[in-house]
Design an enzyme around this catalytic site. Sequence first.
Site, PDB file in Angstrom:
ATOM      1  N   GLN A 124       0.828  -1.206   0.000  1.00 47.39           N
ATOM      2  CA  GLN A 124       0.000   0.000   0.000  1.00 47.39           C
ATOM      3  C   GLN A 124       0.859   1.251   0.000  1.00 47.39           C
ATOM      4  O   GLN A 124       1.764   1.365   0.826  1.00 47.39           O
ATOM      5  CB  GLN A 124      -0.843   0.157   1.249  1.00 47.39           C
ATOM      6  CG  GLN A 124      -1.292  -1.041   1.995  1.00 47.39           C
ATOM      7  CD  GLN A 124      -2.289  -0.618   3.070  1.00 47.39           C
ATOM      8  OE1 GLN A 124      -3.281   0.055   2.801  1.00 47.39           O
ATOM      9  NE2 GLN A 124      -2.030  -0.994   4.294  1.00 47.39           N
ATOM     10  N   GLY A 125       0.500   2.191  -0.837  1.00 47.11           N
ATOM     11  CA  GLY A 125       1.257   3.442  -0.929  1.00 47.11           C
ATOM     12  C   GLY A 125       0.412   4.643  -0.554  1.00 47.11           C
ATOM     13  O   GLY A 125      -0.101   5.340  -1.435  1.00 47.11           O
ATOM     14  N   SER A 127       1.312   6.635   2.830  1.00 44.77           N
ATOM     15  CA  SER A 127       2.149   7.576   3.586  1.00 44.77           C
ATOM     16  C   SER A 127       3.263   8.149   2.729  1.00 44.77           C
ATOM     17  O   SER A 127       3.843   7.463   1.871  1.00 44.77           O
ATOM     18  CB  SER A 127       2.775   6.858   4.782  1.00 44.77           C
ATOM     19  OG  SER A 127       1.779   6.229   5.541  1.00 44.77           O
ATOM     20  N   GLU A 244      -9.058  -1.931   6.468  1.00 44.27           N
ATOM     21  CA  GLU A 244      -7.851  -2.162   7.273  1.00 44.27           C
ATOM     22  C   GLU A 244      -8.160  -2.026   8.762  1.00 44.27           C
ATOM     23  O   GLU A 244      -7.644  -2.759   9.586  1.00 44.27           O
ATOM     24  CB  GLU A 244      -6.744  -1.179   6.857  1.00 44.27           C
ATOM     25  CG  GLU A 244      -5.435  -1.468   7.583  1.00 44.27           C
ATOM     26  CD  GLU A 244      -4.247  -0.670   7.079  1.00 44.27           C
ATOM     27  OE1 GLU A 244      -4.475   0.389   6.464  1.00 44.27           O
ATOM     28  OE2 GLU A 244      -3.111  -1.104   7.325  1.00 44.27           O
ATOM     29  N   ASN A 381      -4.040   5.597  16.749  1.00 50.50           N
ATOM     30  CA  ASN A 381      -5.210   5.533  17.637  1.00 50.50           C
ATOM     31  C   ASN A 381      -5.671   6.920  18.076  1.00 50.50           C
ATOM     32  O   ASN A 381      -6.845   7.107  18.396  1.00 50.50           O
ATOM     33  CB  ASN A 381      -4.910   4.621  18.828  1.00 50.50           C
ATOM     34  CG  ASN A 381      -4.963   3.163  18.419  1.00 50.50           C
ATOM     35  OD1 ASN A 381      -5.014   2.853  17.217  1.00 50.50           O
ATOM     36  ND2 ASN A 381      -4.952   2.262  19.377  1.00 50.50           N
ATOM     37  N   GLU A 382      -4.765   7.908  18.074  1.00 43.35           N
ATOM     38  CA  GLU A 382      -5.206   9.278  18.387  1.00 43.35           C
ATOM     39  C   GLU A 382      -6.210   9.729  17.310  1.00 43.35           C
ATOM     40  O   GLU A 382      -7.263  10.288  17.620  1.00 43.35           O
ATOM     41  CB  GLU A 382      -4.016  10.255  18.420  1.00 43.35           C
ATOM     42  CG  GLU A 382      -3.082  10.079  19.627  1.00 43.35           C
ATOM     43  CD  GLU A 382      -2.100   8.928  19.458  1.00 43.35           C
ATOM     44  OE1 GLU A 382      -1.978   8.365  18.345  1.00 43.35           O
ATOM     45  OE2 GLU A 382      -1.446   8.567  20.447  1.00 43.35           O
TER      46      GLU A 382
END
Length: 398
Positions: A124-125, A127, A244, A381-382
């Site tokens: 997966q691209g 970031s 995801e 998680n933030e």
Amino acid sequence: MDLNFTEAEEAFRAEARAWLEANVPTGLPSGDTRQGFDLHVEWEKKLFEARWSVVSWPKEYGGRGASLWEWLIFEEEYYRAGGPQRVTQNGIFLLAPTIFEFGTDEQKARFLPAMAAADDLWCQGWSEPDAGSDLAGIKSRAARDDERGGWVLNGQKTWTTRGAFCNWVFGLFRTDPDAARHSGMTYLMVPLDAPGVTVRGVERLDGDEGFAEVFFDDVFVGDDLVLGGVNEGWAVAMATTSSERGLTLRSPGRFCAAADRLVDLWKRRSALAAIGDLAAVGAGDPALRDDVAQSWMEAEAYRLATLADVSGLVEGRSQGARSSLTKIFWSELDVRLHETALRLLGPTAELIDDAPGAVDGGAWMKGYEFSLSGPIYAGTNEIQRNVVAERVLGLPRK
Ligand SMILES: Cc1cc2nc3c(=O)[nH]c(=O)nc-3n(C[C@H](O)[C@H](O)[C@H](O)COP(=O)(O)OP(=O)(O)OC[C@H]3O[C@@H](n4cnc5c(N)ncnc54)[C@H](O)[C@@H]3O)c2cc1C
């Protein structure tokens, strides 16, 4: 509420269990190393040949047309039998549901069977060096090339899991630089052997080459590699990220199996503690026993919550932003479970691989190190707590 499975589902479970018990490989090296990855791909091919690689897909694409319930059963049995991580997961669990939803018939026929057979291996691209949580901040761009009927890509992706071992990447590229932040992006599928692509493996904390950086220098892709509409990539990407965070990537079977192994570890360590084995003496601590029970209950709670989610999905209610709740839950339970295992092992936890005295080949330390990344990948998680606050609970942004 009826938590029993039907006779047909139990028969499916028995067939899966028998095959997995006879075929699951033991002792595979990490799939995040080159040699380990190849061995995992061999295993994935064996799964495909026996039609267990993508059980819930239609038969024409290599599946069994299994229901969501049967898929859950398969996952439980897979991890119960000690099945290894699925190195095809980015394709079969993340890209595939997106292709089923947004892909053309040609794209389905071209990509799904090759993915199920582990011939095409996807990463997966999303970031980029300056865009992680803020995915809409991506700068990689795709410029229109009318003459050739496609797009010319430039830019860089980073933290690409197993990118150095895969042959395809999917991700977002900016196609309209003047559009608002969440618009003007297109979802593209790119062969990693295309001229102009450079992939550089990056070592993780544990030393495995699990990450890569991917560079695009004037890489051409045809229009047939656009998934969904041009400039509509954000909505398509959200479908992938929701898979995801939600059900498909992290089924409860994985955590239930880990919780069962933790209980087994506790039994083994406390038996040693009872006979005064100094290396295991800490395992007699009753507080640790409570933590082991707590982890087991959390895994069971996740299993039951997933059954409720699947009931909703079967009745046509989508998981939506609730997948963020799920992601927080499984990632934090995984960290706690592994922390408890390390406390049970005491200093012995540091012994890994074939070091004398290593317990279970040091798998608990490896599992702990990986669990620490759970609250980061698939959206931190933030960020998930922001989503839950705003979109599940309806709280104001400030
Ligand atoms: C094991 C692993 C595998 C990965 N695999 C992939 C992959 O295959 N492909 C891919 O594209 N990426 C992958 N990633 C990258 C991952 O998606 C990013 O690391 C993640 O989205 C966070 O982005 P960042 O690292 O740039 O951190 P940043 O976005 O810079 O965040 C830094 C910190 O600030 C906090 N923060 C940022 N914004 C906010 C906000 N608005 N409110 C509150 N807190 C905030 C974050 O929670 C975090 O704690 C992977 C990461 C890991 C750890």
